[in-house]
Design a protein around this motif. Sequence first.
Motif, PDB file in Angstrom:
ATOM      1  N   LEU A  38      -9.463   5.712  -5.209  1.00  0.00           N
ATOM      2  CA  LEU A  38      -8.855   4.903  -4.163  1.00  0.00           C
ATOM      3  C   LEU A  38      -9.315   3.447  -4.258  1.00  0.00           C
ATOM      4  CD1 LEU A  38      -6.921   5.021  -1.766  1.00  0.00           C
ATOM      5  CD2 LEU A  38      -8.901   5.518  -0.306  1.00  0.00           C
ATOM      6  N   LYS A  39     -10.603   3.233  -4.520  1.00  0.00           N
ATOM      7  CA  LYS A  39     -11.118   1.870  -4.650  1.00  0.00           C
ATOM      8  C   LYS A  39     -10.478   1.178  -5.842  1.00  0.00           C
ATOM      9  CE  LYS A  39     -13.636  -1.763  -3.881  1.00  0.00           C
ATOM     10  NZ  LYS A  39     -13.405  -2.626  -2.711  1.00  0.00           N
ATOM     11  N   GLN A  40     -10.381   1.854  -6.965  1.00  0.00           N
ATOM     12  CA  GLN A  40      -9.759   1.249  -8.148  1.00  0.00           C
ATOM     13  C   GLN A  40      -8.297   0.898  -7.863  1.00  0.00           C
ATOM     14  OE1 GLN A  40     -11.381   0.408 -11.180  1.00  0.00           O
ATOM     15  NE2 GLN A  40      -9.497  -0.776 -11.193  1.00  0.00           N
ATOM     16  N   TYR A  41      -7.616   1.796  -7.187  1.00  0.00           N
ATOM     17  CA  TYR A  41      -6.223   1.565  -6.807  1.00  0.00           C
ATOM     18  C   TYR A  41      -6.108   0.299  -5.942  1.00  0.00           C
ATOM     19  CZ  TYR A  41      -2.236   2.140  -3.695  1.00  0.00           C
ATOM     20  OH  TYR A  41      -1.124   1.913  -2.939  1.00  0.00           O
ATOM     21  N   CYS A  42      -7.009   0.138  -4.967  1.00  0.00           N
ATOM     22  CA  CYS A  42      -6.959  -1.020  -4.070  1.00  0.00           C
ATOM     23  C   CYS A  42      -7.326  -2.310  -4.794  1.00  0.00           C
ATOM     24  CB  CYS A  42      -7.853  -0.791  -2.856  1.00  0.00           C
ATOM     25  SG  CYS A  42      -7.188   0.483  -1.756  1.00  0.00           S
ATOM     26  N   ILE A  43      -8.289  -2.245  -5.700  1.00  0.00           N
ATOM     27  CA  ILE A  43      -8.632  -3.427  -6.509  1.00  0.00           C
ATOM     28  C   ILE A  43      -7.413  -3.849  -7.328  1.00  0.00           C
ATOM     29  CG2 ILE A  43      -9.979  -4.237  -8.494  1.00  0.00           C
ATOM     30  CD1 ILE A  43     -12.329  -2.512  -7.437  1.00  0.00           C
ATOM     31  N   ASN A  44      -6.719  -2.880  -7.895  1.00  0.00           N
ATOM     32  CA  ASN A  44      -5.524  -3.197  -8.685  1.00  0.00           C
ATOM     33  C   ASN A  44      -4.464  -3.898  -7.847  1.00  0.00           C
ATOM     34  OD1 ASN A  44      -6.599  -2.168 -11.052  1.00  0.00           O
ATOM     35  ND2 ASN A  44      -5.667  -0.149 -10.795  1.00  0.00           N
ATOM     36  N   ILE A  45      -4.291  -3.475  -6.613  1.00  0.00           N
ATOM     37  CA  ILE A  45      -3.326  -4.142  -5.729  1.00  0.00           C
ATOM     38  C   ILE A  45      -3.786  -5.572  -5.447  1.00  0.00           C
ATOM     39  CG2 ILE A  45      -2.401  -4.218  -3.372  1.00  0.00           C
ATOM     40  CD1 ILE A  45      -2.241  -1.194  -3.449  1.00  0.00           C
ATOM     41  N   GLU A  46      -5.054  -5.727  -5.080  1.00  0.00           N
ATOM     42  CA  GLU A  46      -5.566  -7.070  -4.774  1.00  0.00           C
ATOM     43  C   GLU A  46      -5.427  -8.005  -5.975  1.00  0.00           C
ATOM     44  OE1 GLU A  46      -9.010  -6.361  -1.392  1.00  0.00           O
ATOM     45  OE2 GLU A  46      -9.583  -6.268  -3.507  1.00  0.00           O
ATOM     46  N   GLU A  47      -5.609  -7.482  -7.178  1.00  0.00           N
ATOM     47  CA  GLU A  47      -5.585  -8.328  -8.368  1.00  0.00           C
ATOM     48  C   GLU A  47      -4.189  -8.515  -8.968  1.00  0.00           C
ATOM     49  OE1 GLU A  47      -8.491  -6.760 -11.103  1.00  0.00           O
ATOM     50  OE2 GLU A  47     -10.145  -7.659  -9.944  1.00  0.00           O
ATOM     51  N   ASN A  48      -3.278  -7.588  -8.739  1.00  0.00           N
ATOM     52  CA  ASN A  48      -1.991  -7.646  -9.429  1.00  0.00           C
ATOM     53  C   ASN A  48      -0.789  -7.966  -8.549  1.00  0.00           C
ATOM     54  OD1 ASN A  48      -3.033  -7.073 -12.052  1.00  0.00           O
ATOM     55  ND2 ASN A  48      -3.373  -4.989 -11.345  1.00  0.00           N
ATOM     56  N   HIS A  49      -0.884  -7.734  -7.264  1.00  0.00           N
ATOM     57  CA  HIS A  49       0.237  -8.092  -6.387  1.00  0.00           C
ATOM     58  C   HIS A  49       0.202  -9.612  -6.179  1.00  0.00           C
ATOM     59  CE1 HIS A  49       2.784  -8.466  -2.859  1.00  0.00           C
ATOM     60  NE2 HIS A  49       3.228  -7.246  -3.111  1.00  0.00           N
ATOM     61  N   PRO A  50       1.354 -10.271  -6.159  1.00  0.00           N
ATOM     62  CA  PRO A  50       1.364 -11.722  -5.986  1.00  0.00           C
ATOM     63  C   PRO A  50       0.659 -12.213  -4.710  1.00  0.00           C
ATOM     64  CG  PRO A  50       3.539 -10.943  -6.616  1.00  0.00           C
ATOM     65  CD  PRO A  50       2.690  -9.727  -6.379  1.00  0.00           C
ATOM     66  N   LEU A  51       0.611 -11.381  -3.684  1.00  0.00           N
ATOM     67  CA  LEU A  51      -0.057 -11.753  -2.435  1.00  0.00           C
ATOM     68  C   LEU A  51      -1.418 -11.075  -2.278  1.00  0.00           C
ATOM     69  CD1 LEU A  51       2.986 -11.561   0.021  1.00  0.00           C
ATOM     70  CD2 LEU A  51       2.041 -13.587  -1.110  1.00  0.00           C
ATOM     71  N   GLY A  52      -1.806 -10.278  -3.250  1.00  0.00           N
ATOM     72  CA  GLY A  52      -3.019  -9.470  -3.138  1.00  0.00           C
ATOM     73  C   GLY A  52      -4.284 -10.257  -2.846  1.00  0.00           C
ATOM     74  N   ARG A  53      -4.360 -11.489  -3.313  1.00  0.00           N
ATOM     75  CA  ARG A  53      -5.546 -12.314  -3.055  1.00  0.00           C
ATOM     76  C   ARG A  53      -5.689 -12.674  -1.578  1.00  0.00           C
ATOM     77  NH1 ARG A  53      -9.118 -14.048  -1.437  1.00  0.00           N
ATOM     78  NH2 ARG A  53     -10.588 -15.607  -2.154  1.00  0.00           N
ATOM     79  N   LEU A  54      -4.607 -12.540  -0.838  1.00  0.00           N
ATOM     80  CA  LEU A  54      -4.608 -12.898   0.586  1.00  0.00           C
ATOM     81  C   LEU A  54      -4.919 -11.703   1.477  1.00  0.00           C
ATOM     82  CD1 LEU A  54      -1.451 -15.191   0.535  1.00  0.00           C
ATOM     83  CD2 LEU A  54      -3.851 -15.820   0.182  1.00  0.00           C
ATOM     84  N   TRP A  55      -5.205 -10.567   0.853  1.00  0.00           N
ATOM     85  CA  TRP A  55      -5.519  -9.340   1.581  1.00  0.00           C
ATOM     86  C   TRP A  55      -6.948  -8.923   1.311  1.00  0.00           C
ATOM     87  CZ3 TRP A  55      -0.851  -6.798  -1.210  1.00  0.00           C
ATOM     88  CH2 TRP A  55       0.350  -7.350  -0.728  1.00  0.00           C
ATOM     89  N   ASP A  56      -7.574  -8.360   2.300  1.00  0.00           N
ATOM     90  CA  ASP A  56      -8.906  -7.774   2.134  1.00  0.00           C
ATOM     91  C   ASP A  56      -8.742  -6.270   2.330  1.00  0.00           C
ATOM     92  OD1 ASP A  56     -11.596  -7.327   1.852  1.00  0.00           O
ATOM     93  OD2 ASP A  56     -12.139  -8.131   3.820  1.00  0.00           O
ATOM     94  N   ILE A  57      -8.772  -5.537   1.226  1.00  0.00           N
ATOM     95  CA  ILE A  57      -8.568  -4.087   1.266  1.00  0.00           C
ATOM     96  C   ILE A  57      -9.896  -3.427   0.907  1.00  0.00           C
ATOM     97  CG2 ILE A  57      -7.186  -2.150   0.481  1.00  0.00           C
ATOM     98  CD1 ILE A  57      -5.110  -4.213  -0.564  1.00  0.00           C
ATOM     99  N   ASP A  58     -10.623  -3.014   1.928  1.00  0.00           N
ATOM    100  CA  ASP A  58     -11.896  -2.326   1.712  1.00  0.00           C
ATOM    101  C   ASP A  58     -11.667  -0.828   1.644  1.00  0.00           C
ATOM    102  OD1 ASP A  58     -13.379  -4.694   1.798  1.00  0.00           O
ATOM    103  OD2 ASP A  58     -13.676  -4.558   3.966  1.00  0.00           O
ATOM    104  N   LEU A  91       0.836  -1.204   0.000  1.00  0.00           N
ATOM    105  CA  LEU A  91       0.000   0.000   0.000  1.00  0.00           C
ATOM    106  C   LEU A  91       0.870   1.253   0.000  1.00  0.00           C
ATOM    107  CD1 LEU A  91      -2.834  -1.095   2.444  1.00  0.00           C
ATOM    108  CD2 LEU A  91      -3.140  -0.421   0.053  1.00  0.00           C
ATOM    109  N   HIS A  92       1.875   1.296   0.859  1.00  0.00           N
ATOM    110  CA  HIS A  92       2.728   2.478   0.936  1.00  0.00           C
ATOM    111  C   HIS A  92       3.543   2.685  -0.344  1.00  0.00           C
ATOM    112  CE1 HIS A  92       2.049   4.251   4.869  1.00  0.00           C
ATOM    113  NE2 HIS A  92       1.731   3.023   5.254  1.00  0.00           N
ATOM    114  N   ASP A  93       4.000   1.603  -0.949  1.00  0.00           N
ATOM    115  CA  ASP A  93       4.707   1.730  -2.229  1.00  0.00           C
ATOM    116  C   ASP A  93       3.778   2.363  -3.266  1.00  0.00           C
ATOM    117  OD1 ASP A  93       6.946   0.566  -1.104  1.00  0.00           O
ATOM    118  OD2 ASP A  93       6.679  -1.376  -2.110  1.00  0.00           O
ATOM    119  N   GLY A  94       2.531   1.922  -3.279  1.00  0.00           N
ATOM    120  CA  GLY A  94       1.553   2.478  -4.211  1.00  0.00           C
ATOM    121  C   GLY A  94       1.196   3.916  -3.904  1.00  0.00           C
TER     122      GLY A  94
END
Length: 182
Positions: free
Chosen positions: A102-122, A66-69
């Motif tokens: 912000l929501k689009q940014y968080c969806i992109n992290i969840e979908e594109n980071h290798p660990l993103g599926r293991l995070w719940d970013i609301d 998140l901070h990198d983004g």
Amino acid sequence: MLINFNDGQPIDLAQMLLAKEKRVENQKLMLNRYNYPLISLSIVIPGPIKNSSGANFLFKEAIKALHDGFTENALLVIDEQHYHSIAGAEAIMSVKCSVNKLKQYCINIEENHPLGRLWDIDVIDPITQQSLSRYEFEHHARQCLVCQDMAKVCSRARRHSLDDIFSAMEKKINDYLINTPV
């Protein structure tokens, strides 16, 4: 690195519900204080143990991502609070940004980071004080870690054992560690 999801204390439903109430209370306090969109981060951990060394590793990696983004996208974090309890680690961040961006940014992290599926970013809208849905942004529901069907369907049907789910999680983490330079 040894990833362990069993080295914590199991919690019961009452403790989980109490943690959820406390999370909502903390979210409302920050929404009322700053009136900016919130990120509410938790880790996707099935089973009764929510606070383990594996879960804490995932939390730290999510915060880093998140901070990198934020840096890449020049987003300003107004306030950030971390909460650690038997129910797991959580973060709430007030971010100066449009709620939709912000929501689009968080969806992109969840979908594109290798660990993103293991995070719940609301992402929570400061006006409605409700979490934004992936559907509003034309994104599909999250996939199951084991079979790639819809995660909610598999979860409700208890289609996979905890061992199968944790094996899939550990594979994601090990692949990430192998492919991430130190």
